[in-house]
Write a protein that holds these residues in place. Structure first.
Motif, mmCIF file in Angstrom:
data_model
loop_
_atom_site.group_PDB
_atom_site.id
_atom_site.type_symbol
_atom_site.label_atom_id
_atom_site.label_comp_id
_atom_site.label_asym_id
_atom_site.label_seq_id
_atom_site.Cartn_x
_atom_site.Cartn_y
_atom_site.Cartn_z
ATOM 1 N N VAL A 1 1.041 -1.319 0.060
ATOM 2 C CA VAL A 1 0.036 0.081 -0.149
ATOM 3 C C VAL A 1 0.835 1.273 0.104
ATOM 4 C CG1 VAL A 1 -1.727 1.323 1.243
ATOM 5 C CG2 VAL A 1 -1.924 -1.179 0.909
ATOM 6 N N GLY A 2 1.857 1.290 0.758
ATOM 7 C CA GLY A 2 2.885 2.375 0.906
ATOM 8 C C GLY A 2 3.494 2.734 -0.464
ATOM 9 N N PHE A 3 3.869 1.480 -1.163
ATOM 10 C CA PHE A 3 4.548 1.560 -2.296
ATOM 11 C C PHE A 3 3.548 2.147 -3.246
ATOM 12 C CE2 PHE A 3 5.688 -0.241 -6.555
ATOM 13 C CZ PHE A 3 6.884 0.068 -6.692
ATOM 14 N N ALA A 4 2.318 1.880 -3.527
ATOM 15 C CA ALA A 4 1.612 2.329 -4.466
ATOM 16 C C ALA A 4 1.166 3.821 -4.069
ATOM 17 C CB ALA A 4 0.048 1.544 -4.389
ATOM 18 N N ALA A 5 1.224 4.180 -2.842
ATOM 19 C CA ALA A 5 1.129 5.503 -2.602
ATOM 20 C C ALA A 5 2.133 6.469 -2.789
ATOM 21 C CB ALA A 5 0.631 5.843 -1.054
ATOM 22 N N VAL A 6 3.425 6.095 -2.886
ATOM 23 C CA VAL A 6 4.404 6.945 -2.981
ATOM 24 C C VAL A 6 4.755 7.159 -4.421
ATOM 25 C CG1 VAL A 6 6.904 7.004 -2.537
ATOM 26 C CG2 VAL A 6 5.370 6.446 -0.616
ATOM 27 N N VAL A 7 4.669 6.169 -5.112
ATOM 28 C CA VAL A 7 4.916 6.071 -6.683
ATOM 29 C C VAL A 7 3.797 6.835 -7.195
ATOM 30 C CG1 VAL A 7 5.227 4.604 -8.734
ATOM 31 C CG2 VAL A 7 5.999 3.821 -6.585
ATOM 32 N N THR A 8 4.214 8.047 -7.480
ATOM 33 C CA THR A 8 3.269 9.180 -8.000
ATOM 34 C C THR A 8 3.880 10.194 -8.697
ATOM 35 O OG1 THR A 8 3.193 10.458 -5.986
ATOM 36 C CG2 THR A 8 1.424 9.095 -6.329
ATOM 37 N N PRO A 9 3.566 10.577 -9.873
ATOM 38 C CA PRO A 9 4.288 11.661 -10.817
ATOM 39 C C PRO A 9 4.213 12.987 -9.977
ATOM 40 C CG PRO A 9 2.144 11.274 -11.680
ATOM 41 C CD PRO A 9 2.047 10.298 -10.492
ATOM 42 N N ASP A 10 5.532 13.567 -10.059
ATOM 43 C CA ASP A 10 5.612 14.900 -9.453
ATOM 44 C C ASP A 10 4.496 16.013 -10.316
ATOM 45 O OD1 ASP A 10 8.950 14.606 -8.583
ATOM 46 O OD2 ASP A 10 7.093 14.065 -7.505
ATOM 47 N N ALA A 11 4.558 15.647 -11.521
ATOM 48 C CA ALA A 11 3.614 16.340 -12.380
ATOM 49 C C ALA A 11 2.224 16.674 -11.840
ATOM 50 C CB ALA A 11 3.625 15.944 -13.889
ATOM 51 N N ALA A 12 1.817 15.381 -11.114
ATOM 52 C CA ALA A 12 0.379 15.613 -10.859
ATOM 53 C C ALA A 12 0.360 16.372 -9.468
ATOM 54 C CB ALA A 12 -0.088 14.134 -10.411
ATOM 55 N N ARG A 13 1.366 16.387 -8.786
ATOM 56 C CA ARG A 13 1.579 17.104 -7.295
ATOM 57 C C ARG A 13 1.839 18.778 -7.743
ATOM 58 N NH1 ARG A 13 4.606 12.742 -5.481
ATOM 59 N NH2 ARG A 13 6.503 13.805 -5.879
ATOM 60 N N ALA A 14 2.578 18.763 -9.260
ATOM 61 C CA ALA A 14 2.748 20.121 -9.500
ATOM 62 C C ALA A 14 1.501 21.077 -9.959
ATOM 63 C CB ALA A 14 3.877 20.333 -10.497
ATOM 64 N N ALA A 15 0.430 20.267 -10.043
ATOM 65 C CA ALA A 15 -0.824 20.836 -10.578
ATOM 66 C C ALA A 15 -1.438 21.563 -9.433
ATOM 67 C CB ALA A 15 -1.578 19.977 -11.186
ATOM 68 N N GLY A 16 -1.032 21.370 -8.043
ATOM 69 C CA GLY A 16 -1.535 21.810 -6.892
ATOM 70 C C GLY A 16 -1.437 23.201 -7.001
ATOM 71 N N PRO A 17 -0.498 23.940 -6.958
ATOM 72 C CA PRO A 17 -0.220 25.566 -7.008
ATOM 73 C C PRO A 17 -1.233 26.218 -7.851
ATOM 74 C CG PRO A 17 1.805 24.387 -6.964
ATOM 75 C CD PRO A 17 1.033 23.218 -7.262
ATOM 76 N N GLU A 18 -1.331 25.591 -9.165
ATOM 77 C CA GLU A 18 -2.203 26.445 -9.847
ATOM 78 C C GLU A 18 -3.566 26.509 -9.490
ATOM 79 O OE1 GLU A 18 0.140 24.336 -11.317
ATOM 80 O OE2 GLU A 18 1.104 25.906 -12.116
ATOM 81 N N ASP A 19 -4.096 25.322 -8.941
ATOM 82 C CA ASP A 19 -5.596 25.215 -8.330
ATOM 83 C C ASP A 19 -5.555 26.272 -7.302
ATOM 84 O OD1 ASP A 19 -6.101 23.217 -10.354
ATOM 85 O OD2 ASP A 19 -5.571 21.576 -9.017
ATOM 86 N N ASP A 20 -4.503 26.090 -6.413
ATOM 87 C CA ASP A 20 -4.793 27.324 -5.369
ATOM 88 C C ASP A 20 -4.623 28.586 -5.896
ATOM 89 O OD1 ASP A 20 -4.688 24.967 -3.807
ATOM 90 O OD2 ASP A 20 -2.510 25.053 -3.221
ATOM 91 N N ALA A 21 -3.814 28.756 -6.845
ATOM 92 C CA ALA A 21 -3.930 30.126 -7.419
ATOM 93 C C ALA A 21 -5.039 30.511 -7.968
ATOM 94 C CB ALA A 21 -2.852 30.472 -8.505
ATOM 95 N N ARG A 22 -5.822 29.711 -8.467
ATOM 96 C CA ARG A 22 -7.063 29.970 -9.325
ATOM 97 C C ARG A 22 -8.062 30.168 -7.924
ATOM 98 N NH1 ARG A 22 -7.191 26.156 -12.132
ATOM 99 N NH2 ARG A 22 -6.477 27.146 -14.087
ATOM 100 N N ALA A 23 -8.184 29.520 -6.844
ATOM 101 C CA ALA A 23 -8.800 29.798 -5.931
ATOM 102 C C ALA A 23 -8.697 30.927 -5.188
ATOM 103 C CB ALA A 23 -8.689 28.725 -4.985
ATOM 104 N N GLY A 24 -7.444 31.399 -5.143
ATOM 105 C CA GLY A 24 -6.860 32.510 -4.366
ATOM 106 C C GLY A 24 -7.466 33.660 -5.249
ATOM 107 N N MET A 25 -7.413 33.679 -6.699
ATOM 108 C CA MET A 25 -7.842 34.929 -7.432
ATOM 109 C C MET A 25 -9.378 34.889 -7.330
ATOM 110 S SD MET A 25 -7.333 34.682 -11.606
ATOM 111 C CE MET A 25 -8.586 33.527 -11.653
ATOM 112 N N ARG A 26 -9.753 33.928 -7.383
ATOM 113 C CA ARG A 26 -11.219 34.011 -7.540
ATOM 114 C C ARG A 26 -11.931 34.480 -6.052
ATOM 115 N NH1 ARG A 26 -12.941 28.497 -10.615
ATOM 116 N NH2 ARG A 26 -12.326 29.092 -12.689
ATOM 117 N N GLU A 27 -11.276 34.142 -4.975
ATOM 118 C CA GLU A 27 -11.717 34.793 -3.984
ATOM 119 C C GLU A 27 -11.338 36.465 -3.605
ATOM 120 O OE1 GLU A 27 -10.564 34.283 1.094
ATOM 121 O OE2 GLU A 27 -9.431 33.064 -0.599
#
Length: 259
Positions: A56-82
């Motif tokens: 289970v830990g192996f499946a959770a850790v093997v993730t692409p950094d590109a997916a994690r990098a999409a987080g800041p854009e989502d947060d920026a969009r939320a901050g802009m709209r607020e």
């Protein structure tokens, strides 16, 4: 004597043999031992649980950094709209008093011959027109501005961060200047009222009152606007750091387990 012998014989008949008691004890012990899991079985079960947790830990850790990098854009969009939602919500709070000031100033100027009332009406009309114009512009342009910035964020996050950081820095600078100006106008209006009262000039008193009232309204509005701009600037700065540390989207693999 007979009775004693008879009693001994009856006790001997009632008491179970020693071998029988030992046999029963061993049977009970065997039954209890079968009711508990064996040591080997418990160790095997523990190994299986640890192996499952590792997978289970192996499946959770093997993730692409590109997916994690999409987080800041989502947060920026939320901050802009607020931020822009606050701007749009504040627009009628400024346009409403501005339109009311325009109506009241025009009515006072047309219906009264008093120098004091006319003195109040002039700055009320002038600054009310400013309030109504700024409020209407905020309300009408916000949706289009959000749509444009949203598209820019999707197309080029780096350009969005750079452009919005420069823009919001200018907004903060302008609002700070406006706050000092409005505070000074409030003081000047209060001083004009005092001078008009001392010199018995109702026109000066009226102008001072009108300026002080309208400048106070603008000061309160711009104080909240500056607070919104400060929060948005802080969010942009934090999100820029998050994006800088997110990497270029390479894959990373990690695994850990303890036996």
């Amino acid at each position: 004597m007979y009775s004693r012998g008879g009693a001994r014989a009856s006790r001997a008949r009632r008491a179970p043999p020693r071998a029988s008691r030992v046999y029963r004890t061993r049977v009970v012990a065997c039954r209890r031992s079968w009711s508990r899991p064996g040591l080997a079985g418990s160790r095997a079960g523990a190994r299986r649980l640890v192996a499952l947790a590792g997978l289970v830990g192996f499946a959770a850790v093997v993730t692409p950094d590109a997916a994690r990098a999409a987080g800041p854009e989502d947060d920026a969009r939320a901050g802009m709209r607020e931020y822009f939602a606050g701007e749009k919500a504040a627009a009628p709070l400024l346009a409403g008093p501005g339109v009311a000031s325009l109506g009241a100033g025009g009515l006072l100027l047309a219906a009264s011959d008093s120098d004091f009332v006319r003195g109040v009406a002039v700055p009320t009309l002038a600054l009310g027109a400013v309030e109504a114009t700024v409020g209407l512009v905020l309300g009408l342009r916000t949706d289009a501005q959000v749509a444009r910035l949203d598209g820019e964020l999707r197309a080029s996050p780096a350009a969005f961060y750079a452009g919005e950081s420069r823009r919001i820095a200018g907004v903060r600078r302008d609002l700070t200047t406006l706050l000092f100006t409005e505070l000074a106008l409030t003081g000047v209006g209060a001083g004009a009222m005092a001078v008009g009262g001392f010199t018995r000039s109702p026109v000066v008193q009226g102008v001072g009152l009108g300026v002080a009232l309208q400048a106070s309204v603008l000061f309160v509005f711009d104080t909240f606007a500056l607070a919104r701009a400060e929060r948005y600037a802080g969010a942009l700065e934090r999100l820029a750091h998050l994006r800088a540390g997110a990497g270029d989207g390479a894959w990373s693999v990690g695994y850990g387990a303890t036996f």
